[in-house]
Design a protein around this motif. Sequence first.
Motif, mmCIF file in Angstrom:
data_model
loop_
_atom_site.group_PDB
_atom_site.id
_atom_site.type_symbol
_atom_site.label_atom_id
_atom_site.label_comp_id
_atom_site.label_asym_id
_atom_site.label_seq_id
_atom_site.Cartn_x
_atom_site.Cartn_y
_atom_site.Cartn_z
ATOM 1 N N GLY A 113 16.345 12.461 3.359
ATOM 2 C CA GLY A 113 17.480 12.326 2.471
ATOM 3 C C GLY A 113 17.184 11.760 1.101
ATOM 4 N N ARG A 114 15.942 11.422 0.798
ATOM 5 C CA ARG A 114 15.620 10.894 -0.531
ATOM 6 C C ARG A 114 14.519 11.734 -1.167
ATOM 7 N NH1 ARG A 114 11.183 7.607 -1.541
ATOM 8 N NH2 ARG A 114 9.868 7.265 0.259
ATOM 9 N N THR A 115 14.610 11.836 -2.484
ATOM 10 C CA THR A 115 13.583 12.595 -3.196
ATOM 11 C C THR A 115 12.328 11.740 -3.296
ATOM 12 O OG1 THR A 115 14.414 11.808 -5.311
ATOM 13 C CG2 THR A 115 15.255 13.917 -4.536
ATOM 14 N N THR A 116 11.208 12.381 -3.140
ATOM 15 C CA THR A 116 9.945 11.640 -3.137
ATOM 16 C C THR A 116 9.187 11.763 -4.440
ATOM 17 O OG1 THR A 116 8.791 13.546 -2.245
ATOM 18 C CG2 THR A 116 9.723 11.997 -0.660
ATOM 19 N N GLY A 117 9.563 12.721 -5.275
ATOM 20 C CA GLY A 117 8.808 12.984 -6.499
ATOM 21 C C GLY A 117 7.741 14.033 -6.288
ATOM 22 N N ALA A 118 7.454 14.338 -5.051
ATOM 23 C CA ALA A 118 6.468 15.371 -4.739
ATOM 24 C C ALA A 118 7.108 16.752 -4.928
ATOM 25 C CB ALA A 118 5.965 15.215 -3.316
ATOM 26 N N VAL A 119 6.281 17.748 -5.121
ATOM 27 C CA VAL A 119 6.772 19.106 -5.292
ATOM 28 C C VAL A 119 6.160 20.014 -4.230
ATOM 29 C CG1 VAL A 119 7.176 18.930 -7.768
ATOM 30 C CG2 VAL A 119 4.961 19.661 -6.934
ATOM 31 N N GLU A 120 6.838 21.108 -3.996
ATOM 32 C CA GLU A 120 6.306 22.143 -3.120
ATOM 33 C C GLU A 120 6.657 23.483 -3.746
ATOM 34 O OE1 GLU A 120 8.160 21.817 0.668
ATOM 35 O OE2 GLU A 120 10.162 21.900 -0.150
ATOM 36 N N MET A 149 0.807 -1.198 0.000
ATOM 37 C CA MET A 149 0.000 0.000 0.000
ATOM 38 C C MET A 149 0.852 1.264 0.000
ATOM 39 S SD MET A 149 -3.098 -0.859 -0.301
ATOM 40 C CE MET A 149 -4.196 0.418 0.215
ATOM 41 N N THR A 150 2.138 1.143 0.345
ATOM 42 C CA THR A 150 2.963 2.345 0.406
ATOM 43 C C THR A 150 3.158 2.968 -0.969
ATOM 44 O OG1 THR A 150 5.003 3.276 1.210
ATOM 45 C CG2 THR A 150 5.133 1.075 0.285
ATOM 46 N N ASP A 151 3.195 2.153 -2.043
ATOM 47 C CA ASP A 151 3.302 2.724 -3.381
ATOM 48 C C ASP A 151 2.063 3.527 -3.736
ATOM 49 O OD1 ASP A 151 5.823 1.691 -3.781
ATOM 50 O OD2 ASP A 151 5.091 -0.135 -4.749
ATOM 51 N N PHE A 152 0.902 3.019 -3.342
ATOM 52 C CA PHE A 152 -0.332 3.772 -3.588
ATOM 53 C C PHE A 152 -0.330 5.086 -2.821
ATOM 54 C CE2 PHE A 152 -2.383 -0.479 -4.527
ATOM 55 C CZ PHE A 152 -2.447 -0.257 -5.887
ATOM 56 N N SER A 153 0.053 5.032 -1.565
ATOM 57 C CA SER A 153 0.038 6.265 -0.767
ATOM 58 C C SER A 153 1.107 7.242 -1.252
ATOM 59 C CB SER A 153 0.213 5.961 0.721
ATOM 60 O OG SER A 153 1.414 5.290 0.953
ATOM 61 N N ASP A 154 2.250 6.729 -1.731
ATOM 62 C CA ASP A 154 3.266 7.629 -2.307
ATOM 63 C C ASP A 154 2.739 8.316 -3.561
ATOM 64 O OD1 ASP A 154 5.051 6.979 -0.327
ATOM 65 O OD2 ASP A 154 6.275 5.643 -1.583
ATOM 66 N N ALA A 155 2.050 7.557 -4.417
ATOM 67 C CA ALA A 155 1.507 8.137 -5.650
ATOM 68 C C ALA A 155 0.435 9.180 -5.331
ATOM 69 C CB ALA A 155 0.932 7.038 -6.541
ATOM 70 N N ILE A 156 -0.393 8.893 -4.349
ATOM 71 C CA ILE A 156 -1.419 9.863 -3.949
ATOM 72 C C ILE A 156 -0.771 11.099 -3.350
ATOM 73 C CG2 ILE A 156 -3.229 10.249 -2.222
ATOM 74 C CD1 ILE A 156 -4.296 7.478 -2.922
ATOM 75 N N SER A 157 0.304 10.909 -2.608
ATOM 76 C CA SER A 157 1.012 12.046 -2.018
ATOM 77 C C SER A 157 1.623 12.934 -3.101
ATOM 78 C CB SER A 157 2.104 11.533 -1.080
ATOM 79 O OG SER A 157 2.891 12.576 -0.609
ATOM 80 N N VAL A 158 2.193 12.327 -4.134
ATOM 81 C CA VAL A 158 2.779 13.097 -5.237
ATOM 82 C C VAL A 158 1.695 13.878 -5.977
ATOM 83 C CG1 VAL A 158 3.906 12.892 -7.481
ATOM 84 C CG2 VAL A 158 4.786 11.620 -5.525
ATOM 85 N N ALA A 159 0.569 13.226 -6.258
ATOM 86 C CA ALA A 159 -0.527 13.905 -6.958
ATOM 87 C C ALA A 159 -1.086 15.048 -6.114
ATOM 88 C CB ALA A 159 -1.628 12.912 -7.302
ATOM 89 N N THR A 160 -1.218 14.816 -4.834
ATOM 90 C CA THR A 160 -1.738 15.854 -3.946
ATOM 91 C C THR A 160 -0.801 17.055 -3.880
ATOM 92 O OG1 THR A 160 -2.838 14.158 -2.640
ATOM 93 C CG2 THR A 160 -2.558 16.308 -1.612
ATOM 94 N N SER A 161 0.494 16.789 -3.799
ATOM 95 C CA SER A 161 1.442 17.909 -3.743
ATOM 96 C C SER A 161 1.396 18.715 -5.041
ATOM 97 C CB SER A 161 2.858 17.403 -3.470
ATOM 98 O OG SER A 161 3.395 16.748 -4.601
ATOM 99 N N GLY A 162 1.227 18.030 -6.173
ATOM 100 C CA GLY A 162 1.121 18.738 -7.452
ATOM 101 C C GLY A 162 -0.126 19.605 -7.513
#
Length: 130
Positions: free
Chosen positions: A51-58, A1-14
């Motif tokens: 220390g790692r990039t998440t793909g999310a933006v701010e 489920m962490t991949d799903f939550s990471d993808a949702i986090s990236v979309a939300t940040s965008g």
Amino acid sequence: MTDFSDAISVATSGMKAQASRLRHVSENIANTDTPGYRRKAITFEEMVTQGRTTGAVETGQLRLDQTELKRIYDPSHPLADDTGHYDGSNVNLLIEIADAREAQRSYEANLKMFDQVRQMSSALMDLLRK
């Protein structure tokens, strides 16, 4: 489920970043005729977590456009100098409309990605129940 939550986090940040961009564009459009107003622009930065990039933006730091202000001739204006000129704004409506359109499209793309991840997660849950 962490991949799903990471993808949702990236979309939300965008979506959050594009919403902030749209807010600044609307402020620029609203102040097109404000004397001395400088165009606002924001930058996007990639988020780094532990220390790692998440793909999310701010959103990064807010910048004021330093291009020269338009000189307007109107001797009756209260801000006019001895020559009858005053400083207008440096907002170009065509650029603002193009920025608004781009931000809108980016927001919609992130929303579509969010919905796709949600549908994939739901389909996986349905498969696991069987």
